[in-house]
Enzyme design. Structure first.
Site, PDB file in Angstrom:
ATOM      1  N   GLU A  90       0.784  -1.231   0.000  1.00 15.85           N
ATOM      2  CA  GLU A  90       0.000   0.000   0.000  1.00 15.85           C
ATOM      3  C   GLU A  90       0.819   1.286   0.000  1.00 15.85           C
ATOM      4  O   GLU A  90       0.395   2.280  -0.577  1.00 15.85           O
ATOM      5  CB  GLU A  90      -0.931  -0.003   1.229  1.00 15.85           C
ATOM      6  CG  GLU A  90      -2.000  -1.080   1.201  1.00 15.85           C
ATOM      7  CD  GLU A  90      -3.000  -0.877   0.078  1.00 15.85           C
ATOM      8  OE1 GLU A  90      -3.440   0.259  -0.138  1.00 15.85           O
ATOM      9  OE2 GLU A  90      -3.314  -1.861  -0.602  1.00 15.85           O
ATOM     10  N   SER A 474     -45.565 -32.153  41.532  1.00 14.96           N
ATOM     11  CA  SER A 474     -45.112 -32.575  42.861  1.00 14.96           C
ATOM     12  C   SER A 474     -43.711 -32.089  43.207  1.00 14.96           C
ATOM     13  O   SER A 474     -43.310 -32.152  44.371  1.00 14.96           O
ATOM     14  CB  SER A 474     -45.155 -34.104  42.969  1.00 14.96           C
ATOM     15  OG  SER A 474     -46.490 -34.559  42.870  1.00 14.96           O
TER      16      SER A 474
END
Length: 806
Positions: A90, A474
């Site tokens: 770059e 229960s």
């Protein structure tokens, strides 16, 4: 001579005028374009969106959440080979120019003139200006502003800071759909499945090729272009002196080597867990913080326990489902004149139910079925050309109760699982219609070690552990009995197991409860009522203690927020979640202290500061600088006491009896101290088991999402308890058989298990050690006078106190 002087004077004057005009024009343009330039000072406080990462308790990665997948790395931590690759690709003069590279501009102009191709001349600083402060529009105005901002950035920040911003911000494409990669650290993980520090020369060069246009160098769609560009960057790295020619030549010979990271090892097992964590973080901090805040989240999940919990639940759901027969293929495809692999690949498969695989039936005759397994997909998403076939032998079809030809036909798409021994033999499977959940928790801290909210998260994201409101049946009874034990009853108190009718008021139908088996058994100890889950005894107990008090205990334990104080609720007719039930049982297990269930241990922000910690205990002495003979540090637990520790232990002891003699005896085979309670609702629409060892609580629920009966003979002991058994066998395998902790003040007295009276010296079988609070133990002896009515010691009624023979 004078003419010559005049000529040069004219030239000087003209030059001066032109210079002034150019300077004025330059000043005008500078004023024009700089007056509305973005403030580059914002870069000093720039915090890029960083993904949140969620880890298991062992540090392994579970999930990542982000809109832009980015891991921010300071320049000091950036590998030199990566920096070299990006500078070569770059901006090779990055450390020499002042923001604009004249040499690069000239080179770009010459290259464009010669080849006709467009080559940019933007420096890394200019790209930072564009990416952070400007748009991507291709106009001269934007290029001028970009250059001006670049000059300002160079004067305000160091080169290293500018490069750090660039390497963490740059967009590097998408290799896995939906995962937009920003910055080299995240790209290294997704493209190559490794840390940025492990990248090789060729891998770093490929990443450096991507800023020019990720789609132009896609590893699968533009492979050759990607190789050419990568190799060009490798050549530039050698020219710039970052690597040797030999290293460059070796790197160029390497393939692209892209190996996408698709999933995390524990993701499929923990997807219900991680989604619950995601929701909690979103509610606590908001979506912006979740997807952009760079949080590091350490969860409580134990990957091993999570895997055991998921397998136990899935096996239990499949056991029930298969016992109700084969319902047919998932779908059907037309194989006429088609590649069966292509046809099978078009059918969506659940991705989180491994080792199950989708297959298409090729033929069905005799005693077996010929199948073709759904082809796997290559890294690029294309269907693999490899084809796998196998057979489902008669053994693999046995559970269906059908022959091969009557069970399936060519073109049927089914799920299969490899049989033990492999060799291409598979067992026929089907997705269960029944659903369920399992939660495992540390009873002292509330840390959730495992949570599974259903058969498949891919099929349904509804979490039945935290979102499904179901009747506990229960399994709620221990809350009722705890209230009784806390208010005068003992484990040996006598309660009538006989029919009872509750008047509901004028104009309303009376309620007549019954036991599961429809029978009644007369007077029994309170312990017997829990061990054998007697509804009639529970209703009588609740009537005597009072439903408002039981509703208060239910609120204390977190089972219900506001229980309607009517007697049917004493049998678990209200609705709650598995998570709440396991939390309540944990409080019984830990001696009656309140806990807050949590999936998260701690959360750190992007700077490493802890912003949330679940463990709020104070540590006295932990801040000492050195050891000077002082007392050792102490953790102070100031959590609320919701139940008397003595009552809690009595309840634990009674629920141990459920495992030893009651409705959950299937768990006895584990051979470790365990306590718990089963639960079955009316019409068997819900089946439960909730229980615990001294250091681990677990809860299991089964039922259809649209409630309907599980069957006439379905019970929590028969459906849910076996799932808990499978899980606890693994979870407690390497744990010593530690007994439950007996709190100070408890008296352990041997009593007759049937009558609750103190056992005589000659009694052998039929006795147990019962837990009593001080002053509540049965009398030492009962003395009878032959000539007078039986004389009973003053405290003999302790065995039937608080309402006596109710």
């Amino acid at each position: 001579m004078r003419l010559i002087l005049r000529f040069f004077g004219f030239l000087f004057s003209a030059g001066a005028v032109i210079f002034v005009l150019l300077a004025a024009a330059g000043a005008f343009f500078y004023w024009k374009y700089s007056r509305d330039l973005p403030d580059h000072a914002a870069l000093a406080n720039y915090e890029p969106p960083v993904m949140t990462r969620v880890h298991a308790s062992d540090g392994s990665l579970l999930a990542e959440y982000a809109r832009e997948r980015r891991l921010y790395l300071p320049i000091q931590a950036m590998p030199k080979i990566v920096v070299a690759a990006f500078l070569s690709a770059e901006d090779k003069n990055f450390y020499k120019h002042g923001g604009i590279d004249p040499e690069g501009i000239v080179r770009a102009v010459l290259t464009n003139a010669k080849s006709g191709k467009k080559q940019g001349a933007s420096t890394i600083t200019q790209q930072v200006a564009k990416n952070f402060l400007l748009s991507s529009e291709q106009t001269y105005d934007r290029k001028i502003k970009e250059a001006l901002i670049a000059l300002r950035i160079e004067s305000a920040y160091s080169k290293d800071k500018i490069l750090e911003l660039y390497l963490n911000e740059i967009f590097l494409g998408t290799i896995v759909p939906g995962r937009n990669l920003h910055g080299v650290a995240a790209a290294a993980l997704d493209y190559f499945g490794k840390s940025v520090h492990e990248l090789t020369i060729n891998e770093a060069a490929y990443l450096a090729a991507l800023p020019k246009g990720p789609n132009n160098y896609h590893p699968y769609r533009k492979t050759q272009a990607a190789l050419d560009r990568r190799n060009e960057i490798i050549r530039l790295m050698a020219e710039n002196g970052y690597i040797t020619k030999e290293e460059a030549d070796a790197a160029k010979k390497m393939p692209l080597g892209v190996n996408p990271r698709v999933a995390f090892p524990n993701a499929a097992n923990a997807n219900y867990f991680t989604e619950e964590v995601r929701r909690e973080i979103s509610e606590r901090y908001g979506e912006k913080k979740l997807y952009e805040g760079g949080l590091s989240v350490r969860t409580t999940v134990d990957p091993k326990m999570q895997a055991w919990a998921r397998k136990a639940l899935v096996d239990g759901l499949v056991r029930y489902d298969q016992s109700h027969g084969w319902r047919g293929a998932t779908t059907k495809v037309d194989l006429t004149g088609r590649d069966w692999g292509q046809a099978a690949s078009e059918v969506p498969a659940l991705g989180d139910i491994a080792p199950w695989r989708l297959a298409v039936v090729l033929s069905a005759s005799g005693g077996g079925v010929q199948i073709g397994l759904q082809p796997k997909r290559e890294a690029g998403g294309a269907i693999s050309k490899e084809r796998e076939t196998g057979i489902i032998p008669a053994e693999g079809l046995k559970w269906t109760g059908r022959s091969a030809a009557s069970a399936v036909s060519p073109g049927d798409v089914v799920y299969v699982e490899a049989m033990d021994g492999g060799q291409g033999r598979f067992r026929l499977r089907q997705k269960p219609e029944i659903s369920g959940a399992i939660v495992a928790m540390d009873p002292y801290t509330g840390r959730v070690h495992a949570m599974v909210g259903g058969f498949s998260f891919d099929e349904s994201e509804f979490n039945r552990a935290t979102q499904a409101m179901r009747q506990p049946g229960s399994s709620f009874k221990p809350i009722v009995y705890s209230a009784a034990l806390d208010n005068g009853y003992t484990p040996s108190s006598i309660v009538q197991d006989s029919p009872i009718t509750i008047e509901a008021g004028p104009g309303q139908e009376a309620w007549t409860p019954s036991n599961y088996d429809g029978k009644s058994g007369g007077p029994h100890t309170l312990r017997y009522g829990i061990e054998h889950s007697k509804n009639l005894m529970t209703v009588r107990l609740a009537k005597d203690v009072g439903m408002p008090l039981i509703a208060e205990y239910a609120r204390r334990f977190g089972v219900y927020d506001d229980l309607l104080p009517v007697l049917p609720m004493s049998l678990g007719a209200g609705e709650t979640t598995v998570m709440r039930m396991v939390s309540a049982y944990s409080m019984l297990d830990n001696g009656g202290r309140r806990i807050r269930p949590t999936l998260i241990d701690r959360i750190q922000d992007r700077t490493g500061e802890t912003i949330y910690r679940h463990d709020g205990r104070k540590c006295i002495g932990c801040d000492a600088e050195k050891w000077s003979g002082q007392d050792e540090p102490k953790l102070v637990d100031d959590s609320e006491q919701v139940l008397d520790p003595l009552t809690a232990y009595q309840m634990v002891s009674i629920m141990e009896g459920v495992v030893q003699r009651g409705t959950a005896t299937i768990l006895k085979q584990i051979g470790k101290p365990l306590a718990g309670k089963t639960g079955t609702t009316n019409d068997a629409k819900d089946a439960w088991f909730v229980g615990f060892s001294p250091d681990l609580a677990v809860g299991v629920y089964l039922g259809f999402d649209k409630p309907r009966s599980l069957g006439d003979r379905a019970t929590g002991g028969g459906l849910a308890a076996p799932i808990a058994l499978d899980f606890l066998k693994q979870a407690l395998k390497d744990k010593p058989p530690t007994p439950f902790r007996v709190p100070p003040g408890i008296k352990l007295i041997r009593v007759n298990v049937a009558s609750g009276m103190r056992a005589g010296s000659g009694e052998g079988g039929g006795t147990i050690l019962e837990a009593f609070k001080p002053g509540t133990a049965p009398p030492d002896a009962y003395v009878a006078q032959p000539s007078a009515p039986a004389a009973v010691p003053p405290d003999a009624d302790r065995a039937a106190q608080a309402g006596g023979l109710y």
